[in-house]
Design a protein around this motif. Structure first.
Motif, short mmCIF file in Angstrom:
data_model
loop_
_atom_site.label_atom_id
_atom_site.label_comp_id
_atom_site.label_asym_id
_atom_site.label_seq_id
_atom_site.Cartn_x
_atom_site.Cartn_y
_atom_site.Cartn_z
N ASP B 315 0.84 -1.19 0.00
CA ASP B 315 0.00 0.00 0.00
C ASP B 315 0.89 1.25 0.00
O ASP B 315 1.78 1.39 0.81
N MET B 316 0.62 2.16 -0.94
CA MET B 316 1.51 3.32 -1.07
C MET B 316 0.91 4.57 -0.42
O MET B 316 1.25 5.69 -0.78
N SER B 317 0.01 4.36 0.53
CA SER B 317 -0.55 5.51 1.23
C SER B 317 0.54 6.28 1.95
O SER B 317 1.48 5.69 2.47
N THR B 318 0.40 7.60 1.98
CA THR B 318 1.41 8.39 2.67
C THR B 318 0.76 9.50 3.46
O THR B 318 -0.28 10.02 3.08
N LYS B 319 1.41 9.86 4.53
CA LYS B 319 0.99 11.03 5.29
C LYS B 319 2.24 11.78 5.68
O LYS B 319 3.20 11.18 6.14
N LEU B 320 2.26 13.06 5.44
CA LEU B 320 3.43 13.82 5.85
C LEU B 320 3.04 15.25 6.13
O LEU B 320 1.95 15.70 5.80
N LEU B 322 4.08 18.82 5.06
CA LEU B 322 4.90 19.53 4.09
C LEU B 322 4.95 20.98 4.50
O LEU B 322 3.93 21.67 4.43
N ILE B 323 6.11 21.44 4.94
CA ILE B 323 6.24 22.83 5.35
C ILE B 323 5.10 23.21 6.30
O ILE B 323 4.46 24.24 6.19
N GLY B 324 4.80 22.31 7.21
CA GLY B 324 3.79 22.62 8.21
C GLY B 324 2.36 22.32 7.78
O GLY B 324 1.43 22.52 8.54
N VAL B 325 2.15 21.87 6.55
CA VAL B 325 0.80 21.55 6.10
C VAL B 325 0.64 20.03 6.03
O VAL B 325 1.45 19.36 5.41
N ASP B 326 -0.40 19.52 6.67
CA ASP B 326 -0.67 18.08 6.60
C ASP B 326 -1.08 17.70 5.18
O ASP B 326 -1.94 18.35 4.59
N VAL B 327 -0.47 16.66 4.63
CA VAL B 327 -0.87 16.13 3.33
C VAL B 327 -0.92 14.62 3.45
O VAL B 327 0.04 14.00 3.89
N ALA B 328 -2.05 14.02 3.07
CA ALA B 328 -2.13 12.56 3.13
C ALA B 328 -2.94 12.05 1.96
O ALA B 328 -3.84 12.73 1.47
N SER B 329 -2.56 10.88 1.51
CA SER B 329 -3.30 10.25 0.44
C SER B 329 -3.27 8.77 0.73
O SER B 329 -2.25 8.22 1.13
N PHE B 330 -4.45 8.11 0.63
CA PHE B 330 -4.50 6.70 1.05
C PHE B 330 -5.37 5.89 0.10
O PHE B 330 -6.24 6.44 -0.58
N GLY B 331 -5.12 4.59 0.11
CA GLY B 331 -5.89 3.70 -0.77
C GLY B 331 -5.79 4.17 -2.21
O GLY B 331 -4.72 4.55 -2.67
N ASP B 332 -6.91 4.16 -2.93
CA ASP B 332 -6.93 4.71 -4.28
C ASP B 332 -7.48 6.13 -4.20
O ASP B 332 -8.67 6.34 -4.08
N PRO B 333 -6.59 7.13 -4.27
CA PRO B 333 -7.06 8.50 -4.04
C PRO B 333 -7.89 9.05 -5.20
O PRO B 333 -8.62 10.01 -5.04
N SER B 359 -17.29 2.90 -2.02
CA SER B 359 -17.82 1.93 -2.99
C SER B 359 -19.28 2.28 -3.30
O SER B 359 -19.98 2.86 -2.48
N ASN B 360 -19.72 1.90 -4.50
CA ASN B 360 -21.06 2.29 -4.94
C ASN B 360 -22.16 1.83 -3.99
O ASN B 360 -23.19 2.46 -3.87
N ASP B 361 -21.93 0.70 -3.29
CA ASP B 361 -22.96 0.24 -2.35
C ASP B 361 -22.87 0.96 -1.00
O ASP B 361 -23.64 0.67 -0.09
N GLY B 362 -21.91 1.88 -0.88
CA GLY B 362 -21.82 2.68 0.34
C GLY B 362 -21.23 1.94 1.52
O GLY B 362 -21.20 2.43 2.63
N LYS B 363 -20.72 0.72 1.30
CA LYS B 363 -20.28 -0.08 2.45
C LYS B 363 -18.81 0.11 2.80
O LYS B 363 -18.42 -0.01 3.96
N HIS B 364 -17.98 0.36 1.76
CA HIS B 364 -16.54 0.36 2.03
C HIS B 364 -15.87 1.64 1.56
O HIS B 364 -16.30 2.28 0.60
N LEU B 365 -14.78 1.96 2.24
CA LEU B 365 -13.97 3.11 1.85
C LEU B 365 -12.87 2.59 0.91
O LEU B 365 -12.22 1.60 1.20
N LEU B 366 -12.69 3.26 -0.22
CA LEU B 366 -11.70 2.79 -1.20
C LEU B 366 -10.42 3.62 -1.17
O LEU B 366 -9.36 3.15 -1.56
N GLY B 367 -10.52 4.87 -0.75
CA GLY B 367 -9.32 5.71 -0.71
C GLY B 367 -9.72 7.14 -0.50
O GLY B 367 -10.90 7.45 -0.33
N GLY B 368 -8.72 8.04 -0.52
CA GLY B 368 -9.05 9.44 -0.35
C GLY B 368 -7.82 10.31 -0.17
O GLY B 368 -6.68 9.85 -0.28
N ILE B 369 -8.09 11.58 0.10
CA ILE B 369 -7.04 12.59 0.20
C ILE B 369 -7.37 13.49 1.39
O ILE B 369 -8.54 13.81 1.62
N LEU B 370 -6.33 13.90 2.14
CA LEU B 370 -6.54 14.84 3.24
C LEU B 370 -5.49 15.95 3.13
O LEU B 370 -4.30 15.67 3.05
#
Lengths: 118, 837
Positions: B315-320, B322-333, B359-370
């Motif tokens: 899994d290539m999710s990352t959180k860091l 950057l110059i004081g700003v939170d940046v994260a990307s997880f799963g399939d962003p 997911s289209n059925d609303g049951k699972h989280l696939l990814g995202g960005i923060l």
């Protein structure tokens, strides 16, 4: 197995009453600084290098003594890294450790055993 | 038994991790490591901290002795230049020839440098090794404008370095239409750009650099669209290329765009040769992060000792930050309609963007960005990787996270195989069993035993939650006890010390605790003893249980010198006393600075000099400023009605009266105060633990404010009260705080945790709802009457004075390791933050 024999010597560091109870003092030996600890509660003596290997500060003799489980430790005043004063092992999870020296008390004088510099 | 020889090419983070894992599992191999750089393996993830003062030694992953202690042969500065697979021999640049049974290639990657005309000019750099950073550091001193080509993760890190190096202008040039194109979407990039601009970075998107202009040195960049940008230095961060030349030369299969092809055991096309880290190509992918590299190392170790374990991608999710700003990307962003439905939350005012792909059925989280607030990252990532069912209103997961911590999913819901620490690959099950079976009941113990939390440290809050949760499950009553030596809370200890009339640390330990104490309970008990009995804190038996700064009545500074701060109540000082401070500082060679609390701090005193310095200060009428203690620091004041045309009352006189009253009173943490003479609030009283502001009719009393890392305004406790009432309320407030706050808790946090908040506190202080007011006022009056300056007592007692000698057997000599340098006509500490190699 090869056994390495290091020659050592006992040197007189100070008198018992010079050392603060349940605390440490710094002893000068040639160009070295050695932290000498008097665990008065247990009537035990320990010596380690005075330099904290974490930030290379000459400060361990000013640290707080304590125990964890059965081990005895000193906490560096700078960042509270703790070390076993028996083995020198770092107890805060770091890879560094302390050199330790045997100590004995005879006729009120405290002696520390150090390797001889040839 | 014959030992197999392993040769490892490359001494980076992944190579080091391989060695560490190998020696912990088996001693049946001889390991030899060849590294190209002159340094031991170091932490490349935190490379930029080099510019914040970390030395290459600090970045090292292990000590010098570690290799020899572990029986590993290490050759630095000596890259392998040829591999002879037929005879299983490697050849090094310095002429070494060694045979191997297993060969591991961990050569990592090199920065990709595009062939732009002019790229070889002076002032063009890459950002990869400590040597690169040192060159950048040196060159930056002669440059005012710097630019980074590449707006990816590493490019933005490099841009931060330019800001840290104090260049006047820092630019980022990116070919793609957005920043971090692999991790975040356009909208996220927009928010990130605004945040980065506010911090002084200029961002140029959609720019293709076609020419680097200048004589010998770079002067400007020419872009395809005809525009150009003046710059005096350039860092190229346009991606990485796997270093596969050695493998290619000896006939191993490599990918068409680079990378040594490996199977699920990390074996190359030659089964005795492995490749791990950024040089390995698995399933057509290069993994440019450290965690998958560690996993690959683990796979090889297992293969060599005969355990079946395979690499399954990562899994290539990352959180860091950057110059004081939170940046994260997880799963399939990026996944979007029609394959998923997205929830997007954007707050441009606060620079926050959050996206969840569901997911289209609303049951699972696939990814995202923060962006801007990544506090929900750990739980969201776990929700993706463990396919946890989403709650009915999944938007709560990203919207509530900013306001309060609670969300539908907690650590308790995670399955046992949930990966908590991805750096070290530690699962929830491993952590919980460390707590249950191995009795790891502190975060440190868990770190030591499982290695979880020792990498980036991002999972530490989850470790604590898991530990507390597991302990509760095991039927342990989890209380806020002091430490292993006292099975009591601070408040319980306070009461017991008082009831049993214990007045020194050893008696407290013998009567109420066990063992020999530690660096947590000793200062805590000492603070309680000081608050309760107000004895001289260095009284025999209590001296060595004080925290270091209290023990030497001064603040220890970098390098081992101390600072000296005499009290200047209300910030009022006579010219004669100023001259004394000047003379003392000159005589003992001290650096002087005005503090934020309206007094003067003198730095750089040798421990041996402290008693002599204080002797002179005390003779001139000064007292200890208690800058070293958990107690009252200063009462700041504006000049008030004596001079100011707006002033309503004499704020200076009231500030002095208050500072004199509470000086030396120890508490669970330091506390500060201020008095302002009118509502213009020049003394900033509303940022203090207690602050007083003059009104037409009297004073307004504010409490529980603080500055620091989490600023909080003080809240109004009482209005329009006279001076006498104000002091009575402060007496009660301080005694209530001292008696009930947890260790090292400032008044603001104390109030935040208090049930009922300020209304409850007001009821206790103003209406005496606990019926304690009289007792607290009496105790405070006793305290005020028994105050004595600690430094005066210290210099008059030869036994205490003796403790300020650095060497017990050479009392006249000062610590020779304390060294200074000059800066702006004064001295500063040498050799802490400077580069040492």
């Amino acid at each position: 197995m090869e056994t390495i024999v290091t020659e050592t010597t006992w040197f007189a560091a100070c008198r018992v009453e010079d050392v603060v109870e349940n605390g440490g003092v710094c002893v000068k030996y040639e160009n070295q600084q050695i932290a000498l600890f008097y665990f008065t509660r247990r009537n035990e003596w320990y010596a380690t290098q005075n330099e904290c290997p974490h930030r290379k500060q000459m400060a361990l003799s000013r640290g707080l003594l304590g125990s964890t489980d059965d081990d005895l430790k000193v906490a560096c005043p700078f960042h509270k890294k703790t070390f076993s004063i028996r083995t020198g092992e770092c107890l805060s999870g770091d890879e560094c450790s302390l050199e330790t020296f045997p100590v004995k008390v005879e006729n009120g004088i405290v002696y520390i055993q150090v390797p001889l510099n040839n | 038994m014959k030992q197999n020889n392993i040769i490892l090419i490359g001494n980076g983070m992944v190579g080091y991790k391989f060695c560490e894992k190998m020696i912990s599992k088996s001693h049946n191999f001889n390991i030899t490591v060849f590294g190209e750089e002159s340094r031991r393996a170091y932490d490349r993830v935190h490379l930029s901290e080099f510019f914040n003062g970390k030395s290459s030694e600090d970045l090292s992953l292990c000590t010098k002795q570690w290799y020899s202690d572990s029986g590993i042969e290490l050759y630095l500065n000596d890259p392998i230049v040829r591999i002879d697979r037929n005879n299983k021999i490697v050849y090094s640049a310095k002429g070494k020839q060694l045979t191997y049974d297993y060969l591991i290639i961990a050569t990592g990657s090199a920065p990709f440098v595009p062939s732009i005309p002019g790229i070889d000019k002076d002032g063009v750099f890459v950002y990869r090794t400590i040597d690169d950073l040192k060159k950048i550091h040196t060159y930056a001193s002669s440059a005012k404008k710097g630019t980074v080509i590449g707006g990816g993760l590493l490019g933005l890190e490099a841009a931060k370095a330019l800001i840290d190096l104090e260049l006047e202008e820092a630019h980022v040039v990116e070919f793609a239409p957005r920043l971090m194109p692999r991790q975040i979407d356009d909208q996220a990039s927009g928010i990130l750009q605004t945040q980065l601009k506010n911090l002084g970075l200029q961002i140029f998107l959609n720019k293709e650099t076609i020419q680097i202009e200048g004589e010998d040195r770079i002067q400007s960049l020419q872009f395809r669209d005809g525009s150009n940008l003046k710059t005096e230095m350039l860092i190229i961060s346009a991606g990485i290329r796997p270093r596969d030349k050695l493998a290619k030369d000896c006939g191993l299969e490599v990918g068409s765009r680079g990378g040594v092809i490996v199977n699920e055991y990390m074996q190359t096309s030659d089964s005795a040769v492995f490749a791990i880290g950024e040089c390995a190509l698995f399933d057509d992918s290069i993994y440019g992060l450290v965690a998958p590299g560690y996993e690959m190392a683990d796979v090889v170790v297992n293969k060599l000792i005969g355990n079946p374990k395979t690499f399954k991608g990562f899994d290539m999710s990352t959180k860091l930050k950057l110059i004081g700003v939170d940046v994260a990307s997880f799963g399939d962003p990026f996944i979007a309609e029609p394959y998923s439905r997205t929830i997007v939350f954007e707050n441009k005012l606060r620079g926050i963007y959050k996206r969840m792909n569901i997911s289209n059925d609303g049951k699972h989280l696939l990814g995202g960005i923060l962006i801007g607030d990544a506090s929900a990252y750990n739980l969201l990532l776990q929700t993706v990787t463990n396919k946890i069912l989403l709650p009915p209103n999944p938007e709560d997961l990203i919207i509530e996270a900013t306001e309060k911590k609670s969300s539908g999913i907690g650590v308790t819901n995670l399955p046992d195989d949930a990966l908590i620490c991805s750096c070290e690959g530690v699962t929830k099950g491993t952590i919980c069993s460390a707590v249950t079976d191995l009795k790891c009941e502190s975060v440190d113990a868990i770190k030591k035993c499982t290695k979880a939390g020792t990498g980036c440290g991002g999972c530490v809050p989850m470790l604590k939650d898991l530990m507390l949760h597991t302990m509760k499950l095991n039927g342990k009553y989890v209380r806020n006890v002091v430490c292993e030596h006292f099975d009591l809370s601070r408040q319980e200890l306070y009461d017991l010390i008082k009831i049993h009339k214990l007045d020194n640390y050893n008696d407290v330990l013998d009567n109420l605790g066990k063992g020999d104490g530690c660096e947590i309970c000793k200062p805590l008990v000492s603070s309680l003893l000081a608050s309760i009995w107000n004895d001289m804190i260095l009284k025999k038996g209590n001296d060595t249980s004080q925290d270091s700064n209290d023990r030497y009545l001064a603040n220890i500074q970098r390098g081992g010198s101390y600072s000296v701060v005499p009290r200047i109540p209300g910030g009022e000082v006579t010219p004669d006393k100023l001259i004394v401070i000047g003379n003392v500082a000159k005589k003992y060679g001290l650096y002087t600075k005005i503090t934020g609390g309206q007094r003067i701090d003198m730095f750089g005193a040798h421990m041996n000099d402290l008693p002599f310095i204080w002797e002179e200060l005390i003779a001139a009428g000064f007292e200890s400023g208690h800058a070293y203690g958990k107690g009252l620091r200063t009462v700041k004041s504006c000049v008030g009605s004596t001079w100011c045309r707006f002033g309503l009352h004499d704020s200076v006189s009231f500030a002095i009266q208050i500072e004199e009253r509470y000086k030396g009173l120890r508490a669970p943490h330091k506390y500060k105060s201020a008095v302002s003479g009118c509502i213009r609030e020049c003394a900033e009283a509303q940022s203090k633990d207690f602050g007083i502001i003059a009104t037409e009719k009297g004073w307004n009393l504010y409490v529980c404010g603080n500055g620091g890392s989490k600023p909080q305004h003080a809240q109004l406790l009482a209005s329009d009260i006279d001076s006498e009432t104000c002091i009575r309320y402060i007496d009660r407030f301080l005694m209530f705080y001292i008696k009930t706050a947890d260790p090292l808790t400032r008044t603001a946090t104390w109030l935040n945790k208090m049930e009922g908040g300020i209304d409850y506190l007001r009821n206790v202080i103003l209406n005496d709802s606990l019926n304690m007011a009289k007792q607290w006022e009496d105790e405070m009056n006793q305290f005020v009457q028994s105050y004595a300056c600690e430094w005066k007592a210290a210099i008059e007692d030869p036994q205490i004075r003796k403790r300020f000698n650095h060497f017990v057997n050479a009392p006249e000599e000062k610590d020779p390791s304390v060294k200074f340098e000059e800066m702006r006509g004064q001295k500063k500490v040498a050799n802490w933050s400077t580069v040492t190699v």
